[in-house]
Design a protein around this motif. Structure first.
Motif, PDB file in Angstrom:
ATOM      1  N   UNK A 129       0.843  -1.192   0.000  1.00  0.00           N
ATOM      2  CA  UNK A 129       0.000   0.000   0.000  1.00  0.00           C
ATOM      3  C   UNK A 129       0.878   1.242   0.000  1.00  0.00           C
ATOM      4  N   UNK A 130       1.046   1.855  -1.146  1.00  0.00           N
ATOM      5  CA  UNK A 130       1.785   3.113  -1.230  1.00  0.00           C
ATOM      6  C   UNK A 130       3.244   2.954  -0.870  1.00  0.00           C
ATOM      7  N   UNK A 131       3.859   4.063  -0.530  1.00  0.00           N
ATOM      8  CA  UNK A 131       5.291   4.102  -0.219  1.00  0.00           C
ATOM      9  C   UNK A 131       5.525   4.645   1.179  1.00  0.00           C
ATOM     10  N   UNK A 132       4.521   4.533   2.029  1.00  0.00           N
ATOM     11  CA  UNK A 132       4.614   5.182   3.338  1.00  0.00           C
ATOM     12  C   UNK A 132       5.158   4.328   4.449  1.00  0.00           C
ATOM     13  N   UNK A 133       5.771   3.200   4.133  1.00  0.00           N
ATOM     14  CA  UNK A 133       6.319   2.368   5.175  1.00  0.00           C
ATOM     15  C   UNK A 133       5.272   1.645   6.005  1.00  0.00           C
ATOM     16  N   UNK A 134       4.134   1.287   5.375  1.00  0.00           N
ATOM     17  CA  UNK A 134       3.069   0.601   6.095  1.00  0.00           C
ATOM     18  C   UNK A 134       3.519  -0.809   6.465  1.00  0.00           C
ATOM     19  N   UNK A 135       3.326  -1.167   7.710  1.00  0.00           N
ATOM     20  CA  UNK A 135       3.590  -2.527   8.164  1.00  0.00           C
ATOM     21  C   UNK A 135       2.426  -2.923   9.065  1.00  0.00           C
ATOM     22  N   UNK A 136       1.635  -3.888   8.613  1.00  0.00           N
ATOM     23  CA  UNK A 136       0.419  -4.200   9.374  1.00  0.00           C
ATOM     24  C   UNK A 136      -0.059  -5.603   9.018  1.00  0.00           C
ATOM     25  N   UNK A 137      -0.565  -6.315  10.016  1.00  0.00           N
ATOM     26  CA  UNK A 137      -1.177  -7.632   9.797  1.00  0.00           C
ATOM     27  C   UNK A 137      -2.676  -7.535  10.051  1.00  0.00           C
ATOM     28  N   UNK A 138      -3.458  -7.894   9.048  1.00  0.00           N
ATOM     29  CA  UNK A 138      -4.914  -7.903   9.150  1.00  0.00           C
ATOM     30  C   UNK A 138      -5.399  -9.346   9.167  1.00  0.00           C
ATOM     31  N   UNK A 139      -6.289  -9.679  10.098  1.00  0.00           N
ATOM     32  CA  UNK A 139      -7.031 -10.938  10.036  1.00  0.00           C
ATOM     33  C   UNK A 139      -8.431 -10.598   9.529  1.00  0.00           C
TER      34      UNK A 139
END
Length: 357
Positions: A129-139
């Motif tokens: 997602x984009x270039x904003x450094x997103x780090x996330x785990x979705x269940x």
């Protein structure tokens, strides 16, 4: 038309299985088998005629589901077998033996499908997602369909799979309860299920939207259940989370679905849209969503409905990950099941989505 075909199928199975029993075991067996098949067919037709005015308790409804599954598979196998018997001009006894085998195989397939529906696999996707450094785990789960077939035991299996992901956020894509909403009147069952759902571990909480089988957003029993389960309902609204803006879209079956432009969306972060029906994906893409999460199709749930569902929805709106320009979409086969208590050729699943920037 459907009820006519249903009744005609039940009558056909009663006649053919009775005739086979008579040929193999004698006249007494013919009458017994004919009456048993006719009675089972009559009960399922009456149940279908009742529509939303369901009768009987949980065990009765589950039994009806088994019988309906059996009718479907026995009909398919029997028609195929009788065509082969006619083509190869088999004897009456050989044809009758094949008819009996078709019924046994149908029963075995339904039993296996029932057992398999209760196992939950994990589907995994990595999405940038984009270039904003997103780090996330979705269940992500959808289509739990709490009701006659899905209760506390299955919910605990779902929760265990969710917690194994160690999610930052948990999203539920609609059809939380089954089509007749009867479970909302069962306080004991709801309390047990809410207790199981409270066991979800998520850093930023659990969010849900409504599907076409859910009641309206102002349903007090549903609201109370979600609150007790620590689930926040998003009724055409958005919320800013740490890594993205989550937009929850209400399905229009039981609610007024607001125009996308009618509520404010924080666009300082990537936008993730949670929507029940994949038909909303084009609208989300026009909104500039980076990711859309949907359910609804069940991937057909069981063969041959898998074929018809794929045809009705189209390949890109059926199951799995698809790209719509700059918008990514994930369509789940659902964590539960409805109407028929089986999965054949599909999986009950919990989806793990790893967002990267």
């Amino acid at each position: 038309m459907f009820l006519f075909l249903h009744a005609a199928s039940a009558a056909f199975l009663a006649f053919e299985n009775g005739r086979a029993a008579g040929c193999l075991l004698g006249a007494g067996a013919q009458w017994i088998v004919t009456v048993l098949f006719a009675a089972a067919g009559a009960v399922t037709v009456a149940y279908s005629l009742a529509g939303k005015r369901r009768f009987g308790g949980q065990r009765f409804q589950r039994s009806i589901g088994f019988v309906l599954c059996f009718i479907i598979y026995d009909l398919m196998l029997l028609v195929a077998w009788l065509a082969c018997a006619a083509l190869f001009q088999l004897s009456a006894r050989a044809e009758s033996a094949g008819t009996a085998c078709a019924a046994l195989i149908a029963a075995a397939v339904v039993a296996a499908g029932y057992r398999y529906a209760r196992s939950i696999r994990r589907a995994s996707y990595s999405i940038r997602l984009g270039e904003g450094g997103v780090r996330c785990r979705i269940a992500f789960i959808s289509d739990v369909h709490l009701g006659a077939f899905v209760r506390e035991a299955h919910v605990r299996r779902i929760v265990a799979q969710i917690n194994a992901i160690e999610p930052d956020v948990v999203l539920i894509g609609g059809d939380i309860v089954d089509t007749d909403n009867q479970i909302l009147g069962d306080a004991a069952a709801l309390d047990a299920i809410a207790g199981a759902l409270c066991g979800i571990h998520s850093r930023e909480g659990v969010f849900a939207v409504l599907g076409n089988h859910d009641p309206s957003a102002d349903s007090e029993p549903l609201r109370a259940f979600l609150e007790k389960s620590h689930i926040r309902l998003l009724d055409d609204e958005s919320v800013r989370l740490s890594n993205f803006t989550l937009v929850g879209r209400t399905n229009g079956a039981s609610n007024d679905r607001a125009p996308a432009e009618s509520f404010a969306i924080d666009r300082s972060a990537p936008v993730v849209v949670l929507d029940h029906d994949p038909c909303g994906i084009p609208e989300a893409a026009e909104m500039g969503a980076s990711l859309v999460l949907c359910g609804h199709t069940h991937k057909g749930q069981f063969f041959p409905a898998t074929i018809f569902t794929r045809w009705a929805n189209g390949r890109r709106f059926f199951y799995g990950r698809e790209s719509f320009g700059r918008t990514e979409a994930v369509i789940s086969s659902g964590a539960g099941f409805f109407q028929l208590p089986v999965r054949i050729g599909t999986d009950s699943e919990v989806v793990k989505i790893r967002l990267e920037g």
